[in-house]
Design a protein around this motif. Structure first.
Motif, mmCIF file in Angstrom:
data_model
loop_
_atom_site.group_PDB
_atom_site.id
_atom_site.type_symbol
_atom_site.label_atom_id
_atom_site.label_comp_id
_atom_site.label_asym_id
_atom_site.label_seq_id
_atom_site.Cartn_x
_atom_site.Cartn_y
_atom_site.Cartn_z
ATOM 1 N N GLY A 40 0.840 -1.192 0.000
ATOM 2 C CA GLY A 40 0.000 0.000 0.000
ATOM 3 C C GLY A 40 0.874 1.240 0.000
ATOM 4 N N GLN A 41 0.355 2.299 0.591
ATOM 5 C CA GLN A 41 1.116 3.548 0.642
ATOM 6 C C GLN A 41 2.408 3.366 1.420
ATOM 7 O OE1 GLN A 41 -2.026 6.036 2.379
ATOM 8 N NE2 GLN A 41 -2.310 6.994 0.387
ATOM 9 N N ASN A 42 2.319 2.606 2.519
ATOM 10 C CA ASN A 42 3.513 2.373 3.341
ATOM 11 C C ASN A 42 4.668 1.840 2.498
ATOM 12 O OD1 ASN A 42 3.382 -0.837 3.681
ATOM 13 N ND2 ASN A 42 1.301 -0.034 3.937
ATOM 14 N N GLN A 43 4.324 0.940 1.579
ATOM 15 C CA GLN A 43 5.323 0.305 0.723
ATOM 16 C C GLN A 43 5.946 1.336 -0.232
ATOM 17 O OE1 GLN A 43 3.332 -2.259 -2.101
ATOM 18 N NE2 GLN A 43 5.037 -3.702 -2.200
ATOM 19 N N LEU A 82 3.109 -9.635 -6.622
ATOM 20 C CA LEU A 82 1.781 -9.995 -6.123
ATOM 21 C C LEU A 82 1.192 -8.868 -5.282
ATOM 22 C CD1 LEU A 82 -0.115 -12.495 -6.315
ATOM 23 C CD2 LEU A 82 0.579 -13.026 -3.977
ATOM 24 N N GLY A 83 2.041 -8.079 -4.660
ATOM 25 C CA GLY A 83 1.556 -6.994 -3.819
ATOM 26 C C GLY A 83 0.678 -7.524 -2.712
ATOM 27 N N CYS A 84 1.294 -8.332 -1.861
ATOM 28 C CA CYS A 84 0.529 -9.157 -0.942
ATOM 29 C C CYS A 84 0.598 -8.583 0.465
ATOM 30 C CB CYS A 84 1.153 -10.549 -1.044
ATOM 31 S SG CYS A 84 0.704 -11.647 0.207
ATOM 32 N N MET A 85 -0.515 -8.025 0.939
ATOM 33 C CA MET A 85 -0.585 -7.520 2.311
ATOM 34 C C MET A 85 -0.314 -8.671 3.277
ATOM 35 S SD MET A 85 -4.069 -5.238 2.063
ATOM 36 C CE MET A 85 -4.151 -4.820 3.808
ATOM 37 N N GLY A 86 0.386 -8.383 4.366
ATOM 38 C CA GLY A 86 0.707 -9.425 5.330
ATOM 39 C C GLY A 86 2.066 -10.040 5.092
ATOM 40 N N GLY A 108 1.535 -0.844 7.203
ATOM 41 C CA GLY A 108 0.309 -0.053 7.302
ATOM 42 C C GLY A 108 -0.562 -0.653 8.388
ATOM 43 N N ASP A 109 -1.506 0.136 8.867
ATOM 44 C CA ASP A 109 -2.380 -0.358 9.934
ATOM 45 C C ASP A 109 -3.259 -1.500 9.445
ATOM 46 O OD1 ASP A 109 -3.241 1.906 8.381
ATOM 47 O OD2 ASP A 109 -5.118 1.881 9.495
ATOM 48 N N GLY A 110 -3.573 -1.526 8.148
ATOM 49 C CA GLY A 110 -4.379 -2.614 7.604
ATOM 50 C C GLY A 110 -3.551 -3.877 7.432
ATOM 51 N N SER A 111 -2.468 -3.753 6.692
ATOM 52 C CA SER A 111 -1.643 -4.927 6.362
ATOM 53 C C SER A 111 -1.124 -5.655 7.590
ATOM 54 C CB SER A 111 -0.430 -4.504 5.532
ATOM 55 O OG SER A 111 -0.804 -3.841 4.365
ATOM 56 N N ILE A 112 -0.710 -4.883 8.590
ATOM 57 C CA ILE A 112 -0.043 -5.535 9.723
ATOM 58 C C ILE A 112 -0.985 -6.505 10.416
ATOM 59 C CG2 ILE A 112 -0.579 -3.763 11.477
ATOM 60 C CD1 ILE A 112 2.693 -5.795 11.102
ATOM 61 N N ASN A 166 0.111 4.455 10.860
ATOM 62 C CA ASN A 166 -1.330 4.290 11.067
ATOM 63 C C ASN A 166 -2.097 5.508 10.553
ATOM 64 O OD1 ASN A 166 -3.906 3.764 11.832
ATOM 65 N ND2 ASN A 166 -3.409 3.136 13.930
ATOM 66 N N ASN A 167 -2.687 5.331 9.363
ATOM 67 C CA ASN A 167 -3.522 6.401 8.802
ATOM 68 C C ASN A 167 -5.005 6.070 8.951
ATOM 69 O OD1 ASN A 167 -3.635 4.333 6.953
ATOM 70 N ND2 ASN A 167 -2.602 5.452 5.305
ATOM 71 N N GLN A 168 -5.284 4.999 9.667
ATOM 72 C CA GLN A 168 -6.665 4.567 9.896
ATOM 73 C C GLN A 168 -7.464 4.380 8.610
ATOM 74 O OE1 GLN A 168 -8.627 6.007 13.403
ATOM 75 N NE2 GLN A 168 -6.771 7.021 14.089
ATOM 76 N N TYR A 169 -6.744 4.035 7.588
ATOM 77 C CA TYR A 169 -7.359 3.752 6.293
ATOM 78 C C TYR A 169 -6.608 2.612 5.617
ATOM 79 C CZ TYR A 169 -10.353 7.880 5.717
ATOM 80 O OH TYR A 169 -11.342 8.813 5.820
ATOM 81 N N LEU A 170 -7.298 1.913 4.746
ATOM 82 C CA LEU A 170 -6.621 1.112 3.736
ATOM 83 C C LEU A 170 -6.194 2.151 2.707
ATOM 84 C CD1 LEU A 170 -9.172 -1.847 3.655
ATOM 85 C CD2 LEU A 170 -6.935 -1.746 4.794
ATOM 86 N N GLY A 171 -5.072 2.764 3.022
ATOM 87 C CA GLY A 171 -4.730 4.051 2.443
ATOM 88 C C GLY A 171 -4.596 4.071 0.930
ATOM 89 N N MET A 172 -3.959 3.062 0.389
ATOM 90 C CA MET A 172 -3.739 3.104 -1.057
ATOM 91 C C MET A 172 -5.054 2.989 -1.816
ATOM 92 S SD MET A 172 -1.699 3.699 -3.379
ATOM 93 C CE MET A 172 0.051 3.388 -3.166
ATOM 94 N N VAL A 173 -5.972 2.193 -1.282
ATOM 95 C CA VAL A 173 -7.274 2.082 -1.937
ATOM 96 C C VAL A 173 -8.042 3.391 -1.745
ATOM 97 C CG1 VAL A 173 -9.373 0.711 -2.150
ATOM 98 C CG2 VAL A 173 -7.241 -0.405 -1.492
HETATM 99 C C1 LIG Z 1 -3.995 -9.632 0.572
HETATM 100 C C2 LIG Z 1 -4.387 -8.342 -0.042
HETATM 101 N N1 LIG Z 1 -5.675 -7.923 0.014
HETATM 102 C C3 LIG Z 1 -6.038 -6.746 -0.538
HETATM 103 C C4 LIG Z 1 -5.125 -5.955 -1.168
HETATM 104 C C5 LIG Z 1 -5.551 -4.636 -1.814
HETATM 105 N N2 LIG Z 1 -4.870 -3.498 -1.173
HETATM 106 C C6 LIG Z 1 -3.763 -2.940 -1.703
HETATM 107 S S1 LIG Z 1 -3.149 -1.714 -0.770
HETATM 108 C C7 LIG Z 1 -4.384 -1.876 0.352
HETATM 109 C C8 LIG Z 1 -4.448 -0.980 1.561
HETATM 110 C C9 LIG Z 1 -3.497 -1.400 2.599
HETATM 111 O O1 LIG Z 1 -3.777 -0.690 3.777
HETATM 112 P P1 LIG Z 1 -2.663 -0.429 4.849
HETATM 113 O O2 LIG Z 1 -1.951 -1.681 5.166
HETATM 114 O O3 LIG Z 1 -3.253 0.306 5.987
HETATM 115 O O4 LIG Z 1 -1.615 0.450 4.049
HETATM 116 P P2 LIG Z 1 -1.672 1.998 3.611
HETATM 117 O O5 LIG Z 1 -1.945 1.997 2.154
HETATM 118 O O6 LIG Z 1 -2.730 2.664 4.408
HETATM 119 O O7 LIG Z 1 -0.301 2.476 3.916
HETATM 120 C C10 LIG Z 1 -5.259 -2.890 -0.018
HETATM 121 C C11 LIG Z 1 -6.460 -3.262 0.725
HETATM 122 C C12 LIG Z 1 -3.799 -6.442 -1.235
HETATM 123 N N3 LIG Z 1 -2.829 -5.778 -1.861
HETATM 124 N N4 LIG Z 1 -3.445 -7.605 -0.647
#
Ligand SMILES: Cc1ncc(C[n+]2csc(CCOP(=O)(O)OP(=O)(O)O)c2C)c(N)n1
Ligand SMILES: [Mg+2]
Lengths: 561, 163
Positions: free
Chosen positions: A391-394, A415-419, A442-446, A469-476
């Motif tokens: 996401g944005q963090n990356q 793959l751009g794989c959160m987690g 990111g707050d979502g991915s972690i 922590n931006n309290q958002y799935l920021g990139m989306v």
């Molecule tokens: C497993 C997975 N599910 C959904 C997505 C789609 N996706 C790409 S970036 C993102 C937001 C990630 O949020 P966060 O970890 O908070 O990072 P931020 O962009 O806010 O820094 C999502 C949902 C993804 N890349 N990987």
């Protein structure tokens, strides 16, 4: 010597120099675990099999060797699929060992049976179902060879329980001999000589390096090429670290969130030396308008990468290190003095582009995510191994941390794989116990693999997690802001756990910064701890990553703010 | 847009379980077309030959060939398109054979040097081999009489030996 399948597996792993396995036990790998416990191979017990495969991936990248992961049949195996796909997209050498139900039950929908070979066929370099103990030693040897040779990638070995248990006379397999697999390491010299002539003619050349340079350890050769001929360098996300991020010839990353000057330089260039890249759509933008005036020399070990997305003028199939080494030798034999003298205009032009949008931000009373990474860079003197979530963090990590070395930046690129970031950091820390390893999250991915904090604590792995922590799935959210009328459908994340307490519950250290002036002190204290640490930074919620090339646009059509 | 053409590929692969799935999966996963496909063991029991007809422009077919060769179990990929080769396909045709059509069907079968392999009061089953054009011509002639069903093998092909 009579050995069981499980014992043969141990013998072969030792022969391959395996010292660490990331895994999680289960019914169909009990026999393997029983033997594993008798060896001195270290086993890192993860909390979820996705953690095991990402950790093996991080271990492979940071340690520059094959990572190994061991899981049980059925759910154990399916839990690794995302990580296998990520390793496949990024060409990372890992071997995945899965247990399987006994041969006579295969196909019967037995308890915890899945056709993992079928499931992973399209996301492994190759995979095996071993039906006879007699084949096991050869298969393991082939699997490691396949994983690390040619264009590296994940290789899965599915081992039924009866194959693990059967005792046979062990015969050490001969060298790997596969008539159908013969990667081309040495390039065609005619093509390479053509590239030299093209280099002589070029007035506005640029080097574009990718993950292949890192995989083949070709940084030194690449840097030498850039330095001898004064050629500026840009990289894909996967190529960061292949050329020093502090070098004056460094342009920054290319593509969707690349630098203004990198994107402009590629667009204006008359010659691109593309090395170990695959011209992913995140890099090229609108393909018809990519580098309209450039002659493209494309060096890659995988023939399918060449001419796949973009037509090139000089295709060179070969190992990046060997090919660049030979190219440098050819260049040494020629007189390039006038060429170098002519380079001034080009470099001056690039210097001008550098003034536009150099990742600026205004640090006022709310913490800017970029500021956290700039501080992190400063405090670690650029020497940390950085993994990221997605996401944005990356993207901010890629933009604001400057990587001088191969293997220093570990991210799920293709793959751009959160987690990915936390388990990958664990793997990197195991491979490099003396290095500082930081997951920029990111707050979502972690939250996708947060359970692996327990693994880090159990094995005394002092990885540092920096949560923006931006309290958002920021990139989306950013895409929704720019292209969906600011309708933030389901991307708000204002119910995150208390990360400080969560860290403490796991036995790690938890810290939090809410004010800009806290950033430095929190980072300083967290980074110097010898524990596993989560540092949470409450950052500007609606900050966006710029520059940004909207999907489908040419890379010169950047939104700058 | 470059026009799409038919390409005929002859692929030598390890004769192992799962290899056909790898080849077929490559096509489905990457959105390539398979027009016809034929697989059988060669004289070397460790090797099978896949003969495949695919459709695409040159760039796609170049990519298909490279992707095929990248599969670990693929030993060789020959592109027979535009080279000298012999090709055959076999069809079994079950055709309605009412009394007043029987003679005509047999005559057609004879012209195409095909064989009647099954006879019933209401049908003939005819076996015919040949090139695409020949098979198409025969099917065209039988169609008005009433084809009940057909089974075809797909093309097999071998390169001609250079003299
Ligand atoms: C497993 C997975 N599910 C959904 C997505 C789609 N996706 C790409 S970036 C993102 C937001 C990630 O949020 P966060 O970890 O908070 O990072 P931020 O962009 O806010 O820094 C999502 C949902 C993804 N890349 N990987
Ligand atoms: Mg977020």
């Amino acid at each position: 010597m009579k050995l069981t399948g499980a014992q043969i597996l141990m013998e072969m792993l030792k022969q391959e120099g395996v010292d660490t396995i990331f895994g999680f036990p289960g019914g169909k790998v009990i026999d393997i675990y029983h033997e594993l416990a008798k060896t001195d191979i270290k086993h890192i017990l993860v909390r979820h099999e996705q953690g095991a495969i990402h950790a093996a991936d991080g271990y492979a990248r940071a340690g520059n060797r094959v990572g190994v992961c061991l899981v049980t049949s059925g759910p154990g195996a399916t839990n690794t699929v995302t990580g296998i796909a990520s390793a496949y997209m990024d060409s990372i050498p890992v071997v995945i060992l899965t247990g399987q139900v006994p041969c006579h039950l295969i196909g019967n929908d037995a308890f915890q049976e899945v056709d993992i070979v079928g499931i992973t066929r399209s996301c492994t370099k190759h995979n095996y179902l071993v039906k006879q103990t007699e084949d096991l030693a050869r298969v393991v040897k082939e699997a490691f060879y396949l994983a690390r040779s040619g264009r590296p990638g994940p290789v899965l070995i599915d081992i039924p329980q009866d194959v693990q248990q059967k005792e046979i006379v062990f015969k050490n397999p001969d060298n790997v001999n596969m008539r159908s697999y013969n990667p081309t390491y040495t390039p065609n010299m005619i093509q390479l000589k053509r590239a030299v002539q093209q280099l002589k003619k070029a007035k506005k050349p640029i080097i574009f390096s990718g993950g292949g340079v890192i995989r083949s350890n070709a940084s030194e050769e690449l840097t030498a090429l850039a330095h001898t001929l004064h050629i500026p360098v840009t990289s894909s996300l996967m190529g960061l670290g292949s050329f020093p991020g502090t070098d004056p010839l460094w342009l920054g990353m290319l593509g969707m969130h690349g630098t203004y000057r990198a994107n402009m330089s590629i667009h204006e260039s008359d010659l691109i030396i593309a090395v170990g890249v695959r011209f992913d759509d995140r890099v090229t933008g609108k393909i018809d308008e990519f580098a309209p005036n450039a002659v493209i020399v494309h060096i890659d070990i995988d023939p399918t990468s060449i001419h796949k997305n973009i037509a090139v003028h000089t295709p060179v199939v070969g190992d990046c290190k060997i090919t660049l080494g030979l190219l440098n030798t050819l260049i040494d034999q020629e007189d390039f003095t006038p060429v170098k003298e002519n380079r001034k205009n080009w470099l001056e032009q690039i210097e001008l582009w550098k003034q536009t949008s150099p990742f600026t931000y205004d640090q006022k009373n709310i913490i800017k995510p970029q500021y956290v990474i700039d501080k992190l860079y400063e405090l670690t003197k650029g020497s940390a191994i950085i993994t990221t979530e997605v996401g944005q963090n990356q993207m901010w990590a890629a933009q604001h941390y400057h990587f001088d070395h191969s293997g220093q930046f570990i991210t799920s690129g293709g793959l751009g794989c959160m987690g990915f970031g936390l388990p990958a950091a664990i793997g990197a820390q195991v491979a490099c116990p003396d290095r500082l390893v930081v997951d920029i999250a990111g707050d979502g991915s972690i939250q996708m693999n947060i359970q692996e904090i327990a693994t880090a604590v159990q094995f005394n792995l002092p990885v540092k997690v920096v949560i923006l922590n931006n309290q958002y799935l920021g990139m989306v959210r950013q895409w929704q802001e720019l292209f969906y009328d600011k309708c933030y459908a389901c991307t708000r994340m204002d119910h995150t756990p208390d990360f400080v307490k969560l860290a403490e519950a796991f036995g790690a250290l938890g810290m939090k910064a809410t004010q800009p002036e806290d950033v430095g002190p929190v980072l300083k204290e967290g980074l110097s701890s010898d524990k596993t640490v989560i540092m949470e930074f409450m950052v500007e919620q609606e900050e966006s990553v710029y520059p940004m090339v909207p999907a489908g646009k040419a890379i010169t059509e950047m939104l700058l703010a | 847009m470059e026009e799409k053409n038919k390409y005929i590929l002859s692929i030598l692969v390890d004769n192992e379980p799962g290899v056909l799935a790898r080849v077929a999966g490559l096509f489905s996963g990457r959105g390539y077309n398979i027009e016809s496909l034929c697989v059988a063991e060669t004289t070397d029991p460790l090797v099978s030959r896949i003969t495949m007809v695919t459709i695409g422009d040159t760039a796609i077919v170049e990519q298909i060939k490279k992707q095929l060769f990248k599969l670990i179990n693929v030993i060789k990929v020959y592109d027979l398109t535009g080279t000298e080769y012999v090709q055959r396909e076999l069809i079994l045709i079950k055709v309605n054979a009412k009394p007043d059509h029987r003679a005509e069907i047999l005559r057609i079968a004879d012209i195409f040097r095909s064989k009647v392999v099954d006879v019933g009061p209401e049908h003939f089953t005819i076996e015919v081999t040949g090139s695409e054009e020949k098979l198409a011509a025969m099917l065209n002639l039988l169609k008005p009489i009433g084809i009940k069903e057909i089974a075809r093998t797909g093309k097999i092909a071998l390169a001609r030996e250079t003299k």
